[in-house]
Design a protein around this motif. Structure first.
Motif, PDB file in Angstrom:
ATOM      1  N   ALA A   3      54.326  38.039  41.585  1.00 41.04           N
ATOM      2  CA  ALA A   3      54.063  39.435  41.235  1.00 41.04           C
ATOM      3  C   ALA A   3      53.860  40.297  42.477  1.00 41.04           C
ATOM      4  O   ALA A   3      54.469  41.370  42.614  1.00 41.04           O
ATOM      5  N   VAL A   4      53.022  39.849  43.398  1.00 38.05           N
ATOM      6  CA  VAL A   4      52.727  40.688  44.571  1.00 38.05           C
ATOM      7  C   VAL A   4      53.919  40.751  45.526  1.00 38.05           C
ATOM      8  O   VAL A   4      54.141  41.769  46.188  1.00 38.05           O
ATOM      9  N   ILE A   5      54.703  39.678  45.598  1.00 37.90           N
ATOM     10  CA  ILE A   5      55.893  39.700  46.453  1.00 37.90           C
ATOM     11  C   ILE A   5      56.918  40.691  45.903  1.00 37.90           C
ATOM     12  O   ILE A   5      57.514  41.483  46.654  1.00 37.90           O
ATOM     13  N   VAL A   6      57.130  40.655  44.591  1.00 37.06           N
ATOM     14  CA  VAL A   6      58.079  41.589  43.970  1.00 37.06           C
ATOM     15  C   VAL A   6      57.625  43.022  44.195  1.00 37.06           C
ATOM     16  O   VAL A   6      58.428  43.901  44.566  1.00 37.06           O
ATOM     17  N   PHE A   7      56.346  43.289  43.998  1.00 42.59           N
ATOM     18  CA  PHE A   7      55.853  44.654  44.160  1.00 42.59           C
ATOM     19  C   PHE A   7      55.916  45.089  45.620  1.00 42.59           C
ATOM     20  O   PHE A   7      56.243  46.250  45.915  1.00 42.59           O
ATOM     21  N   ALA A   8      55.614  44.183  46.533  1.00 40.02           N
ATOM     22  CA  ALA A   8      55.676  44.524  47.955  1.00 40.02           C
ATOM     23  C   ALA A   8      57.096  44.867  48.381  1.00 40.02           C
ATOM     24  O   ALA A   8      57.313  45.738  49.243  1.00 40.02           O
ATOM     25  N   CYS A   9      58.076  44.202  47.787  1.00 40.34           N
ATOM     26  CA  CYS A   9      59.475  44.440  48.160  1.00 40.34           C
ATOM     27  C   CYS A   9      60.025  45.737  47.583  1.00 40.34           C
ATOM     28  O   CYS A   9      60.838  46.414  48.229  1.00 40.34           O
ATOM     29  N   PHE A  10      59.601  46.097  46.365  1.00 45.67           N
ATOM     30  CA  PHE A  10      60.235  47.226  45.679  1.00 45.67           C
ATOM     31  C   PHE A  10      59.283  48.362  45.333  1.00 45.67           C
ATOM     32  O   PHE A  10      59.735  49.443  44.949  1.00 45.67           O
ATOM     33  N   LEU A  24      38.687  34.800  40.407  1.00 50.82           N
ATOM     34  CA  LEU A  24      38.427  35.478  39.133  1.00 50.82           C
ATOM     35  C   LEU A  24      38.135  36.953  39.346  1.00 50.82           C
ATOM     36  O   LEU A  24      38.715  37.821  38.679  1.00 50.82           O
ATOM     37  N   VAL A  25      37.260  37.266  40.282  1.00 45.91           N
ATOM     38  CA  VAL A  25      36.863  38.657  40.509  1.00 45.91           C
ATOM     39  C   VAL A  25      38.034  39.474  41.046  1.00 45.91           C
ATOM     40  O   VAL A  25      38.337  40.572  40.544  1.00 45.91           O
ATOM     41  N   THR A  26      38.728  38.958  42.040  1.00 45.81           N
ATOM     42  CA  THR A  26      39.806  39.734  42.671  1.00 45.81           C
ATOM     43  C   THR A  26      40.989  39.937  41.730  1.00 45.81           C
ATOM     44  O   THR A  26      41.559  41.035  41.672  1.00 45.81           O
ATOM     45  N   VAL A  27      41.368  38.905  40.990  1.00 41.02           N
ATOM     46  CA  VAL A  27      42.491  39.045  40.055  1.00 41.02           C
ATOM     47  C   VAL A  27      42.145  40.030  38.941  1.00 41.02           C
ATOM     48  O   VAL A  27      42.965  40.896  38.578  1.00 41.02           O
ATOM     49  N   ALA A  28      40.944  39.927  38.386  1.00 45.48           N
ATOM     50  CA  ALA A  28      40.550  40.822  37.295  1.00 45.48           C
ATOM     51  C   ALA A  28      40.487  42.273  37.755  1.00 45.48           C
ATOM     52  O   ALA A  28      40.961  43.178  37.056  1.00 45.48           O
ATOM     53  N   VAL A  29      39.911  42.513  38.941  1.00 42.27           N
ATOM     54  CA  VAL A  29      39.814  43.888  39.444  1.00 42.27           C
ATOM     55  C   VAL A  29      41.195  44.444  39.773  1.00 42.27           C
ATOM     56  O   VAL A  29      41.525  45.592  39.446  1.00 42.27           O
ATOM     57  N   ALA A  30      42.040  43.630  40.410  1.00 44.15           N
ATOM     58  CA  ALA A  30      43.390  44.082  40.741  1.00 44.15           C
ATOM     59  C   ALA A  30      44.190  44.396  39.484  1.00 44.15           C
ATOM     60  O   ALA A  30      44.974  45.357  39.447  1.00 44.15           O
ATOM     61  N   PHE A  31      43.988  43.606  38.438  1.00 46.93           N
ATOM     62  CA  PHE A  31      44.732  43.801  37.187  1.00 46.93           C
ATOM     63  C   PHE A  31      44.397  45.145  36.537  1.00 46.93           C
ATOM     64  O   PHE A  31      45.273  45.800  35.973  1.00 46.93           O
ATOM     65  N   GLY A  32      43.137  45.553  36.638  1.00 49.84           N
ATOM     66  CA  GLY A  32      42.715  46.727  35.897  1.00 49.84           C
ATOM     67  C   GLY A  32      42.591  48.014  36.680  1.00 49.84           C
ATOM     68  O   GLY A  32      42.355  49.068  36.083  1.00 49.84           O
ATOM     69  N   TYR A  39      51.650  54.200  50.437  1.00 52.51           N
ATOM     70  CA  TYR A  39      51.393  52.882  51.007  1.00 52.51           C
ATOM     71  C   TYR A  39      50.711  52.000  49.962  1.00 52.51           C
ATOM     72  O   TYR A  39      50.145  52.497  48.978  1.00 52.51           O
ATOM     73  N   LEU A  40      50.778  50.706  50.181  1.00 48.99           N
ATOM     74  CA  LEU A  40      50.168  49.747  49.257  1.00 48.99           C
ATOM     75  C   LEU A  40      48.651  49.847  49.347  1.00 48.99           C
ATOM     76  O   LEU A  40      48.082  49.817  50.441  1.00 48.99           O
ATOM     77  N   GLY A  41      47.998  49.969  48.191  1.00 49.96           N
ATOM     78  CA  GLY A  41      46.567  50.223  48.150  1.00 49.96           C
ATOM     79  C   GLY A  41      45.717  48.966  48.060  1.00 49.96           C
ATOM     80  O   GLY A  41      46.203  47.832  48.099  1.00 49.96           O
ATOM     81  N   TRP A  42      44.412  49.204  47.906  1.00 46.66           N
ATOM     82  CA  TRP A  42      43.460  48.089  47.923  1.00 46.66           C
ATOM     83  C   TRP A  42      43.575  47.201  46.684  1.00 46.66           C
ATOM     84  O   TRP A  42      43.251  46.013  46.740  1.00 46.66           O
ATOM     85  N   SER A  43      44.019  47.753  45.552  1.00 55.04           N
ATOM     86  CA  SER A  43      44.220  46.905  44.368  1.00 55.04           C
ATOM     87  C   SER A  43      45.298  45.865  44.631  1.00 55.04           C
ATOM     88  O   SER A  43      45.178  44.699  44.227  1.00 55.04           O
ATOM     89  N   PHE A  44      46.367  46.291  45.316  1.00 54.59           N
ATOM     90  CA  PHE A  44      47.414  45.338  45.704  1.00 54.59           C
ATOM     91  C   PHE A  44      46.843  44.288  46.647  1.00 54.59           C
ATOM     92  O   PHE A  44      47.147  43.095  46.517  1.00 54.59           O
ATOM     93  N   GLY A  45      46.008  44.719  47.592  1.00 55.45           N
ATOM     94  CA  GLY A  45      45.388  43.760  48.513  1.00 55.45           C
ATOM     95  C   GLY A  45      44.538  42.734  47.787  1.00 55.45           C
ATOM     96  O   GLY A  45      44.578  41.539  48.115  1.00 55.45           O
ATOM     97  N   LEU A  46      43.780  43.184  46.773  1.00 60.52           N
ATOM     98  CA  LEU A  46      42.987  42.244  45.981  1.00 60.52           C
ATOM     99  C   LEU A  46      43.886  41.292  45.201  1.00 60.52           C
ATOM    100  O   LEU A  46      43.554  40.119  45.013  1.00 60.52           O
ATOM    101  N   GLY A  47      45.039  41.809  44.739  1.00 58.81           N
ATOM    102  CA  GLY A  47      45.986  40.938  44.049  1.00 58.81           C
ATOM    103  C   GLY A  47      46.502  39.835  44.951  1.00 58.81           C
ATOM    104  O   GLY A  47      46.657  38.687  44.525  1.00 58.81           O
TER     105      GLY A  47
END
Length: 222
Positions: A150-157, A19-27, A171-179
């Motif tokens: 979602a994260v696989i698509v973003f990591a690829c493109f 819950l925490v990681t998805v919500a923070v990554a989303f916003g 580079y991919l940031g910490w929000s992506f890592g939380l996602g």
């Protein structure tokens, strides 16, 4: 009957992480970030719903007379010319990332209500207790699969050449890592709750069998 097994208790703990990681990554706007050591970088950082630029030339203006600076909501209707580059800011893969990660967040939000009922109100003696646990498990499974897509698509493109400027310095940031963490946590949480449902179903079956055996013994003695 014991209310929850170890799988259920662990499932609640993993759910809180999801819950925490998805919500923070989303916003948060740190899915793609620029190397802070590069002084001339045009991108600062971007997220699913906002972009921060240091000096982005309008990609539709061949004379480069307009530059976008600062942080803005991707659907900002007030900045002149920002709506015209929305197609540049939101290519197909970005819309897909938004869509699937939004499904992930919605699944987690729905599961939050169900987990609160499971934790605070429900018990093994209630008829729909197992159905409640399975609902949490399958909802979190859908959320986890959507988040992973979602994260696989973003990591690829997300950092591909031809989209954001200076891609070699991004580079991919910490929000992506939380996602990523949140999506994996959703799947782990789903496995734990489905295991809990199986355990509770076996307990209920054994309880019914013992009650039936007790009734038969009582009738035989009577």
């Amino acid at each position: 009957m014991k209310t929850r097994s170890l799988a259920g208790n662990c499932g609640i703990g993993v759910f809180v992480i999801a819950l925490v990681t998805v919500a923070v990554a989303f916003g948060t706007p740190n899915w793609l970030v620029s190397d802070y050591r590069i002084r001339g970088a045009r991108l600062d950082r971007l997220g699913l719903w906002s972009h921060c630029f240091r000096s982005l030339p309008d990609p539709l203006d061949q004379y480069q007379r307009r530059f976008f600076v600062g942080c803005r909501w991707v659907y900002d209707p007030f900045t002149t010319g920002y709506d015209r580059i929305r197609g540049y800011l939101l290519p197909g893969f970005m819309i897909a990332t938004q869509f699937f990660f939004t499904i992930c967040l919605i699944g987690v939000i729905i599961s939050t209500v169900l987990v609160l009922i499971f934790f605070l109100c429900a018990g093994p003696e209630q008829r729909r207790f197992i159905l409640l646990i399975r609902s949490i498990g399958y909802t979190m499974l859908i959320a986890g699969i959507s988040g992973c897509i979602a994260v696989i698509v973003f990591a690829c493109f997300g950092n591909s050449d031809g989209w954001m400027p200076d891609h070699a310095n991004n580079y991919l940031g910490w929000s992506f890592g939380l996602g990523v963490v949140g999506s994996v946590a959703c799947i782990v949480c789903s496995a734990l709750f489905l295991t809990e449902a199986n355990i509770q179903a076996k307990k209920r079956k054994r309880l019914k069998e013992s009650q039936a055996r007790f009734e038969l013994e009582y009738e035989s003695k009577a």
